[in-house]
Design a protein around this motif. Structure first.
Motif, PDB file in Angstrom:
ATOM      1  N   ASP A   1       0.814  -1.214   0.000  1.00  0.00           N
ATOM      2  CA  ASP A   1       0.000   0.000   0.000  1.00  0.00           C
ATOM      3  C   ASP A   1       0.850   1.268   0.000  1.00  0.00           C
ATOM      4  N   VAL A   2       2.102   1.149   0.473  1.00  0.00           N
ATOM      5  CA  VAL A   2       3.019   2.292   0.397  1.00  0.00           C
ATOM      6  C   VAL A   2       4.431   1.741   0.190  1.00  0.00           C
ATOM      7  N   SER A   3       5.145   2.343  -0.770  1.00  0.00           N
ATOM      8  CA  SER A   3       6.493   1.884  -1.118  1.00  0.00           C
ATOM      9  C   SER A   3       7.431   3.073  -1.228  1.00  0.00           C
ATOM     10  N   GLY A   4       8.666   2.850  -0.816  1.00  0.00           N
ATOM     11  CA  GLY A   4       9.742   3.795  -1.101  1.00  0.00           C
ATOM     12  C   GLY A   4      10.672   3.191  -2.139  1.00  0.00           C
TER      13      GLY A   4
ATOM     14  N   THR B   1      11.506   8.208  -4.009  1.00  0.00           N
ATOM     15  CA  THR B   1      10.127   8.450  -4.436  1.00  0.00           C
ATOM     16  C   THR B   1       9.238   7.540  -3.602  1.00  0.00           C
ATOM     17  N   VAL B   2       8.101   8.057  -3.170  1.00  0.00           N
ATOM     18  CA  VAL B   2       7.167   7.247  -2.386  1.00  0.00           C
ATOM     19  C   VAL B   2       5.871   7.082  -3.171  1.00  0.00           C
ATOM     20  N   ILE B   3       5.432   5.828  -3.274  1.00  0.00           N
ATOM     21  CA  ILE B   3       4.192   5.484  -3.963  1.00  0.00           C
ATOM     22  C   ILE B   3       3.158   5.139  -2.918  1.00  0.00           C
TER      23      ILE B   3
ATOM     24  N   HIS C   1      -2.883   5.029  -7.938  1.00  0.00           N
ATOM     25  CA  HIS C   1      -1.755   5.278  -7.031  1.00  0.00           C
ATOM     26  C   HIS C   1      -1.278   6.723  -7.192  1.00  0.00           C
ATOM     27  N   THR C   2      -0.603   7.216  -6.162  1.00  0.00           N
ATOM     28  CA  THR C   2      -0.019   8.556  -6.237  1.00  0.00           C
ATOM     29  C   THR C   2       1.484   8.452  -6.027  1.00  0.00           C
ATOM     30  N   ILE C   3       2.192   9.448  -6.529  1.00  0.00           N
ATOM     31  CA  ILE C   3       3.649   9.480  -6.474  1.00  0.00           C
ATOM     32  C   ILE C   3       4.091  10.748  -5.769  1.00  0.00           C
TER      33      ILE C   3
END
Lengths: 153, 153
Positions: free
Chosen positions: A41-44, A116-118, B123-125
């Motif tokens: 759900d959240v990635s760096g 970058t964070v998604i 998704h957002t960046i």
């Protein structure tokens, strides 16, 4: 991809999650990723250049990042907001920095781009390279997360 | 971030989308991104290092990438599969390469990492940097897409 790359990223992840969030991250067995198994759900993500080109990504479920950051900040975190994205970016940056420091001692000179964070429910990450992507699953008392490292050669 | 960075990425996007997909991409007015306005279904991201550190991202809706790649490949593309992810990675890589070539002629030496492709509905960046993120919206006959560029200084 040289297997000597794996341990610096594995150890950097343990160190950074411990130092930043006071959480013990227990690594599972690293494996070569086939297909898009890492859903989160959240990635760096951070790009790496120099003696080799690659990327590092770290992917959390919403529940695991909320629990880890609640532990880190000493307050209940609910939802993926700007503070969460900044923390994931900082964790990504620090893992990259710690791993690159160790690799430089092995003679590999590497630089990093900006993280970058998604965020987005159930997104997948694919590293586009002729080299393999190594996935390292981690367990914590606050839920699992995944680190992936891909280098061109 | 130096505004002279913007045009090389804007022009590279037009060139690559034209060359790769035979599609005319019409740029809108670049603006400084506030918050997470770029929502999409598939994104390519590439880290940049050297005389400056940054990232480039390009974000498509599922409908727009399906239409653009159908035009490129001459067959109907439906769904975001491995071929779509590879094409988005390749487009990202080529935009980075074309922009860096122009910037090197302006005296800026930049290297690129390997591209990463994200897929996942809405998704957002977020580019994590003290520098601003410049967003460039593009329109095509096959739907819109967004390019973002962020450099540390």
């Amino acid at each position: 991809m040289d297997v000597t790359y794996i341990n610096p990223f594995l150890n950097a992840t343990i160190n950074v999650i411990k130092t930043m969030a006071f959480v013990d991250a227990r690594p599972g067995k690293p494996y070569i990723k086939k297909g898009d198994t890492a859903v989160g759900d959240v990635s760096g993500i951070i790009g790496i250049t120099g003696d080799n080109e690659g990327t590092l990504s770290i992917t959390f479920s919403q529940a695991s990042i909320e629990a880890i950051l609640s532990n880190m900040l000493g307050e209940t975190i609910s939802g993926i907001n700007e503070d969460v994205r900044d923390a994931v970016g900082e964790i990504t940056n620090m893992i990259s920095g710690d791993a690159r420091r160790v690799l430089s001692e092995l003679g590999l000179k590497l630089s990093a781009a900006i993280p970058t964070v998604i965020s987005g429910k159930n997104h997948t990450i694919t590293h586009i390279s002729s080299g393999p992507t190594i996935a390292i699953p981690f367990a914590t008392d606050h839920g699992p997360f995944n680190v992936e490292v891909c280098f061109a050669h």
